[in-house]
Design a protein around this motif. Structure first.
Motif, PDB file in Angstrom:
ATOM      1  N   ASP A 120       0.832  -1.206   0.000  1.00  0.00           N
ATOM      2  CA  ASP A 120       0.000   0.000   0.000  1.00  0.00           C
ATOM      3  C   ASP A 120       0.864   1.253   0.000  1.00  0.00           C
ATOM      4  N   TYR A 121       1.934   1.250   0.782  1.00  0.00           N
ATOM      5  CA  TYR A 121       2.801   2.430   0.852  1.00  0.00           C
ATOM      6  C   TYR A 121       3.438   2.709  -0.509  1.00  0.00           C
ATOM      7  N   VAL A 122       3.984   1.671  -1.118  1.00  0.00           N
ATOM      8  CA  VAL A 122       4.651   1.849  -2.402  1.00  0.00           C
ATOM      9  C   VAL A 122       3.654   2.276  -3.474  1.00  0.00           C
ATOM     10  N   GLY A 132      11.543   7.186  -6.309  1.00  0.00           N
ATOM     11  CA  GLY A 132      12.401   6.209  -5.661  1.00  0.00           C
ATOM     12  C   GLY A 132      12.304   6.266  -4.157  1.00  0.00           C
ATOM     13  N   LEU A 133      12.760   5.195  -3.514  1.00  0.00           N
ATOM     14  CA  LEU A 133      12.764   5.101  -2.057  1.00  0.00           C
ATOM     15  C   LEU A 133      14.169   4.803  -1.554  1.00  0.00           C
ATOM     16  N   LEU A 134      14.621   5.611  -0.611  1.00  0.00           N
ATOM     17  CA  LEU A 134      15.855   5.369   0.135  1.00  0.00           C
ATOM     18  C   LEU A 134      15.435   5.095   1.567  1.00  0.00           C
ATOM     19  N   GLU A 145      10.932  -7.914   0.067  1.00  0.00           N
ATOM     20  CA  GLU A 145       9.517  -7.582  -0.095  1.00  0.00           C
ATOM     21  C   GLU A 145       9.340  -6.159  -0.619  1.00  0.00           C
ATOM     22  N   LEU A 146      10.130  -5.228  -0.083  1.00  0.00           N
ATOM     23  CA  LEU A 146      10.032  -3.846  -0.545  1.00  0.00           C
ATOM     24  C   LEU A 146      10.534  -3.720  -1.979  1.00  0.00           C
ATOM     25  N   CYS A 150       8.426  -2.324  -5.148  1.00  0.00           N
ATOM     26  CA  CYS A 150       8.915  -1.203  -5.956  1.00  0.00           C
ATOM     27  C   CYS A 150       9.001  -1.590  -7.427  1.00  0.00           C
ATOM     28  N   GLU A 151       9.477  -2.787  -7.692  1.00  0.00           N
ATOM     29  CA  GLU A 151       9.571  -3.236  -9.085  1.00  0.00           C
ATOM     30  C   GLU A 151       8.191  -3.299  -9.726  1.00  0.00           C
ATOM     31  N   GLU A 152       7.225  -3.806  -8.978  1.00  0.00           N
ATOM     32  CA  GLU A 152       5.865  -3.925  -9.509  1.00  0.00           C
ATOM     33  C   GLU A 152       5.271  -2.556  -9.830  1.00  0.00           C
ATOM     34  N   GLN A 153       5.556  -1.568  -8.985  1.00  0.00           N
ATOM     35  CA  GLN A 153       4.951  -0.242  -9.153  1.00  0.00           C
ATOM     36  C   GLN A 153       5.816   0.713  -9.979  1.00  0.00           C
ATOM     37  N   GLY A 154       7.026   0.313 -10.329  1.00  0.00           N
ATOM     38  CA  GLY A 154       7.877   1.186 -11.131  1.00  0.00           C
ATOM     39  C   GLY A 154       8.654   2.206 -10.323  1.00  0.00           C
ATOM     40  N   LEU A 155       8.814   1.976  -9.022  1.00  0.00           N
ATOM     41  CA  LEU A 155       9.666   2.836  -8.203  1.00  0.00           C
ATOM     42  C   LEU A 155      11.082   2.273  -8.197  1.00  0.00           C
TER      43      LEU A 155
END
Length: 275
Positions: A120-122, A132-134, A145-146, A150-155
């Motif tokens: 949900d967060y991503v 992107g997320l750091l 898992e994260l 991210c890969e699924e959502q394009g982040l």
């Protein structure tokens, strides 16, 4: 999947552009919502309009272990102003809607991602316009898992290499990274410093030998001469505490905050150009 490609390309296109321009990218860190949402939005606009290439937004957290006093106090101000997950994403949406398509990376802690559900967060971050997320306290060995979300959502993911990171672990880190590598130039927490550590070029070269991803350098960069030195060896230069401290010094007047930030940007940006 088209939307994911657009999101993932902002970071890549930015570093390709700055490389073609013969300079390092300017990565600016600001704490989201410091000291309030409207001032924070104005501060983001100011740094972007004055030369920033990548905006790194710190997500306010009550226990920011990787941050020095300046950034800790910024997080406290933002939390007192009621800035939480909803407001951080609102800030990103407004940046996107009102003035910028530059890459935005969230600098956060894993509890803030995990507490309300990683997927949900991503998904919410992607919908808001985050690139992107750091996640400071999440080692790549535990980030499966994260990373999958991210890969699924394009982040894109950003992971940190420290001066104490063993060579074999650098390889593991770069394998898990899809955005850029963040090299922490010194041990300890964020904060301005009078001088840079020795051996920076050699340290960055060792990372670049293991990846084609951009390598940015942060922690302690607070002068034009720092920017000049780092910009000759790295793909990006991160300035944070200096800008956050500038906001703190001018709280009470959004106009003063923006004027002071613009002055800092004009002082630092020329150092990015490689001779």
């Amino acid at each position: 999947m088209a939307a994911a490609v657009v999101a993932s390309s902002r970071i890549q296109k930015t570093f390709s552009r700055t490389q073609a321009e013969g300079r390092a990218a300017f990565v600016a860190y600001l704490c989201a919502g410091d000291p309030d949402l409207e001032t924070s939005l104005a501060a983001c606009r100011t740094v972007i309009e004055n030369g920033v290439d990548v905006l790194e937004l710190g997500v306010p957290f009550s226990d920011p272990l990787a941050d020095g006093v300046t950034n800790q106090l910024a997080a406290q101000r933002a939390l007192r102003a009621g800035i939480g997950r909803k407001q951080v994403f609102e800030l990103v949406r407004r940046i996107r809607a009102e003035f910028s398509e530059l890459p935005i990376v969230l600098y956060t802690y894993y509890n803030l991602v995990f507490a309300n559900g990683i997927d949900d967060y991503v998904r919410e971050a992607r919908a808001a316009g985050v690139d992107g997320l750091l996640t400071l306290d999440l080692p790549p060995e535990e980030a499966g898992e994260l990373s999958a979300a991210c890969e699924e959502q394009g982040l894109q993911t950003v992971f940190i290499v420290a001066p104490t990171t063993p060579a074999e672990r650098v390889t593991r880190i770069v394998e898990c990274t899809t955005g850029f590598i963040y090299y922490v130039s010194r041990e300890g927490v964020t904060g301005t410093r009078d001088s840079l550590v020795a051996g920076l070029g050699e340290a960055v070269a060792k990372i670049k030998a293991r990846t084609t991803l951009p390598v940015v350098v942060g922690f302690g960069i607070s002068k034009r001469e720092h920017v000049q030195v780092v910009g000759t060896v790295a793909d990006g230069v991160v300035v944070g505490s200096l800008l956050v401290g500038t906001i703190a010094d001018n709280i009470g007047s959004t106009e003063r905050v923006c004027a002071a930030l613009a002055e800092q940007m004009r002082e630092l940006s020329p150092g990015l150009v490689r001779s």
